[in-house]
Scaffold this active site. Structure first.
Site, PDB file in Angstrom:
ATOM      1  N   SER A   1       0.974  -1.220   0.127  1.00  0.00           N
ATOM      2  CA  SER A   1      -0.080  -0.026   0.020  1.00  0.00           C
ATOM      3  C   SER A   1       0.847   1.137  -0.114  1.00  0.00           C
ATOM      4  O   SER A   1       2.003   1.263   0.507  1.00  0.00           O
ATOM      5  CB  SER A   1      -0.907   0.053   1.165  1.00  0.00           C
ATOM      6  N   SER A   2       0.364   2.263  -0.528  1.00  0.00           N
ATOM      7  CA  SER A   2       1.106   3.621  -0.514  1.00  0.00           C
ATOM      8  C   SER A   2       1.370   3.998   0.730  1.00  0.00           C
ATOM      9  O   SER A   2       2.216   5.003   1.046  1.00  0.00           O
ATOM     10  CB  SER A   2       0.441   4.648  -1.276  1.00  0.00           C
ATOM     11  N   CYS A   3       0.780   3.551   1.975  1.00  0.00           N
ATOM     12  CA  CYS A   3       0.753   3.950   3.125  1.00  0.00           C
ATOM     13  C   CYS A   3       1.884   3.547   3.914  1.00  0.00           C
ATOM     14  O   CYS A   3       2.273   4.219   4.850  1.00  0.00           O
ATOM     15  CB  CYS A   3      -0.310   3.658   3.993  1.00  0.00           C
TER      16      CYS A   3
ATOM     17  N   TYR B   1      -1.160  -0.883  10.322  1.00  0.00           N
ATOM     18  CA  TYR B   1      -1.417  -1.305   9.038  1.00  0.00           C
ATOM     19  C   TYR B   1      -0.192  -1.248   7.980  1.00  0.00           C
ATOM     20  O   TYR B   1       0.580  -2.237   7.435  1.00  0.00           O
ATOM     21  CB  TYR B   1      -2.442  -0.598   8.273  1.00  0.00           C
TER      22      TYR B   1
ATOM     23  N   LYS C   1       2.469  -3.940   6.406  1.00  0.00           N
ATOM     24  CA  LYS C   1       2.800  -3.928   5.039  1.00  0.00           C
ATOM     25  C   LYS C   1       4.508  -3.993   4.593  1.00  0.00           C
ATOM     26  O   LYS C   1       5.059  -4.669   3.767  1.00  0.00           O
ATOM     27  CB  LYS C   1       2.133  -3.096   3.995  1.00  0.00           C
TER      28      LYS C   1
ATOM     29  N   HIS D   1     -13.047   3.567   2.690  1.00  0.00           N
ATOM     30  CA  HIS D   1     -12.130   4.575   2.273  1.00  0.00           C
ATOM     31  C   HIS D   1     -12.710   5.877   1.655  1.00  0.00           C
ATOM     32  O   HIS D   1     -14.152   5.753   1.435  1.00  0.00           O
ATOM     33  CB  HIS D   1     -10.950   4.183   1.203  1.00  0.00           C
TER      34      HIS D   1
END
Length: 331
Positions: A115-117, A144, A148, A187
């Site tokens: 994920s880009s997070c 989270y 990842k 989201h």
């Protein structure tokens, strides 16, 4: 940049973990459209990937040649903020079981979806893959993100220690058919679709949107991500995770106006600045993927319109039918 990779045989057994979710179902659709005849998966009720024994039993039965890890516990700002233990623990267990079992059964091609997070909250924009681990994370979804990041490191470890040709891809914000439209756990884009749809049904004068509306976000239709996943499995072999996005972003206020127009809402849009904004901007640098020869094909306007149609047909009508049924009693 990448070692040579050959095209996958369409008879290859491909296991899509999380095949019933937003991402996994799109990947399954794309693989089948591309002629793959042995795409396998299991619902969470049939296979709990947090259970190592059950995961191993599934691999024994299916013998996958390729694994795409689209399985994860996901949610929006509220869910991530309130349940950090669940998001960290569940995702770590899923990843550990999948990767360790895939290695045990000799899977040579595996795609881990992050994920880009994973990137720092204030990373230089657009965010390149080299930004990983260079600063503090956005606190509302750091649990989270840590899970990842651990998955990325695990994939790199298998490459370095065992020579596995496994790769990681970091998608931007995703949306599309099969999304979660629950206002508490979804989201931003699907939440807005539902809010404005219900605003039209109730003939509301205004719809309240969380935050200031100023943060900028990038969005990618999940069908484009699915196409990118197959492209990467056939064209990318490198330890560095690779970004997957559209390369364009817009303010949440612009997104709200776009969604309102698609839903036919004509009232006022009010921004509740007492609610969190999250990361100020999150745009991925997709130069590495573009240089490989891939780019998305679905515009944000077309994608939102088609997703709204799916929501109306599959979620809104279903909920209306359920309410009608629950309200119908016997004399």
């Amino acid at each position: 940049m990448s070692n040579p990779v050959s095209a996958l045989s369409r008879a290859t057994v491909v296991y899509v973990a999380g095949h019933h979710g937003l991402v996994g179902s799109a990947i399954v659709r794309h693989l089948r459209r591309q002629g793959f005849s042995n795409v396998v998966g299991a619902r969470s009720a049939e296979l709990d990937l947090r259970d190592r024994v059950a995961t191993r039993r599934f691999f024994e039965h299916q013998s996958p040649d390729v694994v795409i890890d689209a399985a994860a516990r996901v949610g929006g700002i509220v869910a991530n903020s309130e349940y950090p233990v669940d998001f960290l623990g569940d995702n770590l267990r899923i990843q550990l079981n999948l990767l360790e079992t895939a290695h045990e059964f000799g899977v040579e091609r595996l795609l881990f979806l992050g994920s880009s997070c994973i990137y720092p909250k204030f990373a230089l924009q657009p965010i390149s893959e080299s930004s990983l681990l260079t600063g503090p994370l956005e606190e509302t979804n750091d649990a989270y993100a840590i899970a990842k990041i651990a998955g990325i490191m695990h994939v790199q470890g298998y490459r370095r220690q065992y020579g596995r040709r496994w790769i990681s891809a970091m998608p931007t914000n995703l949306y599309g058919p099969g999304d979660n439209f629950d206002l508490r756990t979804s989201h931003v884009l699907p939440a807005l679709l539902r809010k404005f749809h219900e605003g039209v049904l109730k003939d509301d004068d205004e719809v309240v949107v969380w935050g200031s509306g100023r943060p900028r976000r990038e969005f990618l239709h999940v069908d484009d991500l699915a196409a990118a996943c197959l492209f990467l499995l056939e064209n990318y072999d490198h330890p560095t995770p690779i970004n997957v996005g559209s390369g364009e972003d817009l303010e949440i206020s612009e997104l709200a106006e776009l969604v309102a127009g698609v839903a036919g809402f004509r009232g006022r849009i009010v921004f509740d600045t007492s609610k969190p904004d999250g990361t100020p901007r999150k745009l991925l640098n997709v130069n590495r993927l573009s240089e490989l020869g891939w780019s998305p094909s679905i515009s944000i306007a077309d994608g939102i319109a088609s997703t709204y149609r799916w929501f109306v047909e599959n979620v809104s009508k279903q909920r209306s039918s359920q309410r009608a049924f629950q309200g119908a009693g016997l004399d």
